[in-house]
Design an enzyme around this catalytic site. Structure first.
Site, short mmCIF file in Angstrom:
data_model
loop_
_atom_site.label_atom_id
_atom_site.label_comp_id
_atom_site.label_asym_id
_atom_site.label_seq_id
_atom_site.Cartn_x
_atom_site.Cartn_y
_atom_site.Cartn_z
N GLU A 233 45.13 41.13 41.82
CA GLU A 233 45.47 40.14 40.80
C GLU A 233 46.52 40.77 39.91
OE1 GLU A 233 44.49 37.06 40.75
OE2 GLU A 233 43.13 37.33 42.45
N CYS A 267 48.57 37.62 31.84
CA CYS A 267 49.36 37.53 33.07
C CYS A 267 49.83 36.11 33.35
CB CYS A 267 48.56 38.08 34.25
SG CYS A 267 46.94 37.32 34.47
#
Length: 509
Positions: A233, A267
């Site tokens: 991720e 993110c």
């Protein structure tokens, strides 16, 4: 073995020191984890979920206390810690408490006529020991959620929190100890790069890594040496597209929150904002007004400090590059206060894709805004990036929204909303391109910590199958007839041929 200094990034206050886990201790942890896995993986799912339930209730009962520890460790404001670290975690746990049994139960699979008499199904079995290497921006949630997924699936877990947020690593260790998890089922490994490398060298059965693209590539390369499966991720450079027919007030509020929550250290933050030219000036003014109204360091602040000094250096480098190439800072753009890592929420205009701030992940409280003229141009600009994590599209035209969403290269898409995908535990979460490999959350997230085992069962009463030795011309004829019947124009077979086929296929010897 080094020492990690713990510092509150918002105030500069020294919080103590923490010794890194030694190489020998990592090896011992892996040995203990493998033993613990054999016990934990063999427990009925209901018993594993009892432990998970106690974990959830402890987090709920100590929510503010846990959130405040995260605040001291990261510099984020208390509400954000409570909302994104605690609420998301307990909501996620509750989802798997309800859904895990149905997700993990064996799934029946249809069996083709060529395998007549058999039954087929898929079983989901734990992988073994899972290494969770977690980041500093959401250090509680982004360690706990993959760890809990792995635990529910029946794995033992070794967690290596970021050395940038070590206080939360200690907190996670404390939480599992307080709720009485079985010994060695969850262990926390403390340290930086070298400790992470040692953990991979200890050969876990799976690695779940959350962090930067550069580090993710190194993790994947190291794991490849031992053929360890990896979920990554990674980062994002997420676009927000605002069409002229959008609700501009809602979109402006979303842009400001999406860019500056957690001081932009998310993110899936809004890192690029594209606005249709006809409303560009109006929308920029709205965003500027809302940004300048944000409270920074006083009591009840909206925006906390940044967490990692090196990340603040990257933000300033991106701004310097943009200004040198002609960008205009409408507001913000400076460090604030004499202590800590506070940086003013910053709005930029006159940007283009030659600038680092439009191409590289900034990971800070900066919002560059760029106009577009057509739908095609907006899509082209949004996809002009090696990243593909999240995106958002703003329009009242549902047909257009779905059309544009279908062409955005991202693992997650929001329509008239921002950064909310991760808040739905039933949706798979992950990126495309440089933003990652694999998915977690939802059914896919639980199954990603399982081996999928295919099983076929036969009653066992036939002495011989048509495809077994010894071969004969009669078998060849039977297979030929079978191909014609099932996959070609089978209705052209004569009755005699069909009967002959049936005899050959069902014949027992």
């Amino acid at each position: 073995m080094g020492v990690i200094e713990m510092i509150n990034p918002a105030t500069g206050e020294r919080l103590g020191e923490l010794e890194e886990t030694s190489p020998e201790a990592i090896e011992r942890a892996m040995v203990h984890a493998r033993k613990a896995f054999r016990r934990w993986g063999n427990l009925p799912l209901a018993e594993r979920l009892d432990h998970i339930n106690r974990l959830r209730r402890y987090i709920v009962d100590h929510a503010d206390e846990l959130a405040e520890t995260v605040v001291r460790d990261t510099g984020k404001v208390h509400l954000e810690a409570l909302m994104t670290e605690i609420l998301l975690t307990v909501d996620f746990i509750k989802y798997y408490e309800k859904k895990a049994a149905s997700i993990l139960k064996p799934k029946k699979v249809s069996t083709p006529i060529t395998l007549i008499g058999r039954r087929s199904w898929v079983e989901y079995r734990p992988m073994g020991v899972v290494a969770v290497i977690s980041p500093w921006n959401y250090p509680f949630q982004l360690a706990m959620i993959p760890a809990i997924s792995a635990l529910v699936a029946g794995n033992a877990v070794l967690i290596k929190p970021s050395e940038v947020s070590p206080l939360t690593g200690l907190l996670i260790e404390k939480v599992f100890r307080k709720v009485g998890f079985p010994e060695d089922v969850v262990q926390v490994i403390h340290g930086g790069k070298e400790v992470g490398e040692r953990l991979i060298q200890a050969r876990p059965d799976k690695i779940f890594f959350t962090g930067s693209v550069a580090t993710g590539k190194k993790v994947m390369a190291a794991a490849a040496e031992h053929l360890i499966p990896v979920d990554l991720e990674l980062g994002g450079k997420d676009p927000m597209i605002v069409f002229a027919d959008a609700d501009l007030r809602r979109a402006a509020n979303a842009a400001v929150w999406g860019a500056f929550t957690n001081a932009g250290q998310t993110c899936m933050a809004v890192e690029r904002l594209y606005v249709e030219s006809s409303v560009y000036e109006t929308f920029v003014r709205m965003v500027k007004e809302r940004t300048e109204a944000l409270r920074l360091t006083e009591e009840g602040a909206d925006v906390g400090s940044m967490t990692f000094p090196r990340q603040l250096d990257i933000v300033e480098a991106h701004l310097a590059d943009a200004k040198e190439k002609g960008a205009k800072i409408l507001c913000g753009g400076r460090r604030t206060g004499s202590d800590g890592l506070h940086f003013e929420p910053t709005v930029l205009t006159d940007v283009d894709h030659s600038m680092r701030i439009m191409r590289e992940e900034t990971f800070g409280p900066v919002l560059p805004i760029m106009p577009f003229d057509t739908e095609e141009e907006a899509i082209r600009l949004a996809n002009d990036t090696p990243y593909g994590l999240n995106s958002s599209i703003w329009t009242k035209n549902r047909k257009k929204a779905r059309r544009v969403a279908g062409r955005i290269e991202a693992g997650n898409v929001c329509i008239n909303d921002v950064m909310i995908n991760m808040a739905n535990p039933g949706l798979p979460y992950g990126g495309v391109k440089w933003s990652g490999i694999g998915r977690y959350h939802g059914p896919e997230g639980l199954l990603s910590f399982c081996h999928r085992v295919s099983v076929i069962s036969h009653p066992g009463r036939k002495k011989r199958e048509i495809n077994w030795y010894p071969y004969s011309e009669r078998q060849t004829d039977a297979i030929r007839y079978l191909i014609r019947l099932l996959y070609g124009k089978g209705w052209n077979l004569s009755l005699k041929e069909l009967l002959n086929l049936a005899v050959q296929f069902l014949r027992r010897k």
